[in-house]
Motif scaffolding. Structure first.
Motif, PDB file in Angstrom:
ATOM      1  N   ASN A  13       7.297 -10.568   2.591  1.00  0.00           N
ATOM      2  CA  ASN A  13       7.631 -11.299   1.414  1.00  0.00           C
ATOM      3  C   ASN A  13       8.641 -11.997   1.286  1.00  0.00           C
ATOM      4  O   ASN A  13       8.997 -12.976   0.563  1.00  0.00           O
ATOM      5  N   PHE A  47      -2.480  -9.297  -0.528  1.00  0.00           N
ATOM      6  CA  PHE A  47      -1.689  -8.161  -0.993  1.00  0.00           C
ATOM      7  C   PHE A  47      -0.608  -8.043   0.076  1.00  0.00           C
ATOM      8  O   PHE A  47      -0.646  -8.159   1.214  1.00  0.00           O
ATOM      9  N   GLN A  48       0.620  -7.734  -0.348  1.00  0.00           N
ATOM     10  CA  GLN A  48       1.862  -7.384   0.427  1.00  0.00           C
ATOM     11  C   GLN A  48       2.393  -6.219  -0.361  1.00  0.00           C
ATOM     12  O   GLN A  48       2.518  -6.026  -1.435  1.00  0.00           O
ATOM     13  N   SER A  49       2.788  -5.360   0.554  1.00  0.00           N
ATOM     14  CA  SER A  49       3.647  -4.253   0.215  1.00  0.00           C
ATOM     15  C   SER A  49       4.910  -3.802   1.474  1.00  0.00           C
ATOM     16  O   SER A  49       4.365  -4.123   2.486  1.00  0.00           O
ATOM     17  N   ASN A  50       6.015  -3.288   1.062  1.00  0.00           N
ATOM     18  CA  ASN A  50       6.805  -2.882   2.055  1.00  0.00           C
ATOM     19  C   ASN A  50       6.781  -1.276   2.213  1.00  0.00           C
ATOM     20  O   ASN A  50       7.572  -0.870   2.932  1.00  0.00           O
ATOM     21  N   GLU A  54       1.422   2.210   0.389  1.00  0.00           N
ATOM     22  CA  GLU A  54       0.584   1.389  -0.326  1.00  0.00           C
ATOM     23  C   GLU A  54      -0.489   0.521   0.381  1.00  0.00           C
ATOM     24  O   GLU A  54      -1.477   0.310   0.273  1.00  0.00           O
ATOM     25  N   LYS A  58      -4.417   0.543   0.119  1.00  0.00           N
ATOM     26  CA  LYS A  58      -5.255  -0.679  -0.005  1.00  0.00           C
ATOM     27  C   LYS A  58      -6.472  -0.704   1.026  1.00  0.00           C
ATOM     28  O   LYS A  58      -7.209  -1.232   0.860  1.00  0.00           O
TER      29      LYS A  58
END
Length: 141
Positions: A13, A47-50, A54, A58
């Motif tokens: 991100n 889709f992005q997550s740290n 999550e 996904k």
């Protein structure tokens, strides 16, 4: 129409701000607009997550109904047995992507827990690595 999702992991991100000498100056959202225009014959999602869990959730959600998954698990590539197991458990083919050449970086980045369960691996071509991954789904037989 191929339905492909790009899943990016931790710190991606911050593209455009984080270590631009490695990752460049462009945000991923800006590059996604370019990808969507260039590959209009595909339905692209992002889709992005740290957060590791999550990313696993996904993969479970999309891993039985999409035509392809492009996964840049970032640092989790080198640490997450959970993400590796999730990739192994799903039916949708996964292409592992990295913006940088991980083999030209620190030794711990030379190991991927995802690669053994991926359809293929693309690394070191900057954001163009995502183009190559999309094309691998478009032109595969």
């Amino acid at each position: 129409m191929k339905h492909i999702i790009i899943i990016n992991g931790p710190n991606l991100n911050l593209l455009g701000k984080r270590e631009p000498e490695i990752y460049g100056h462009q945000t991923f959202e800006d590059y996604l607009d370019i990808l969507q225009s260039k590959y209009s014959e595909c339905k692209l999602e992002y889709f992005q997550s740290n957060i590791e869990g999550e990313l696993i959730d996904k993969l479970h959600e999309v891993g039985f109904k999409y035509d392809g998954i492009i996964l840049n698990a970032a640092a989790y590539t080198h640490t997450s047995v959970g993400i590796s197991d999730a990739v192994k458990a799903i039916e949708t083919p996964v292409v592992e992507v990295h913006i940088s050449n991980t083999y030209a970086r620190e030794d711990f980045r030379h190991v991927s827990y995802i690669s053994p369960n991926a359809k293929g691996v693309i690394l070191g071509f900057g954001l163009k690595s995502y183009d190559l991954a999309i094309e691998s789904f478009i032109f595969s037989v």
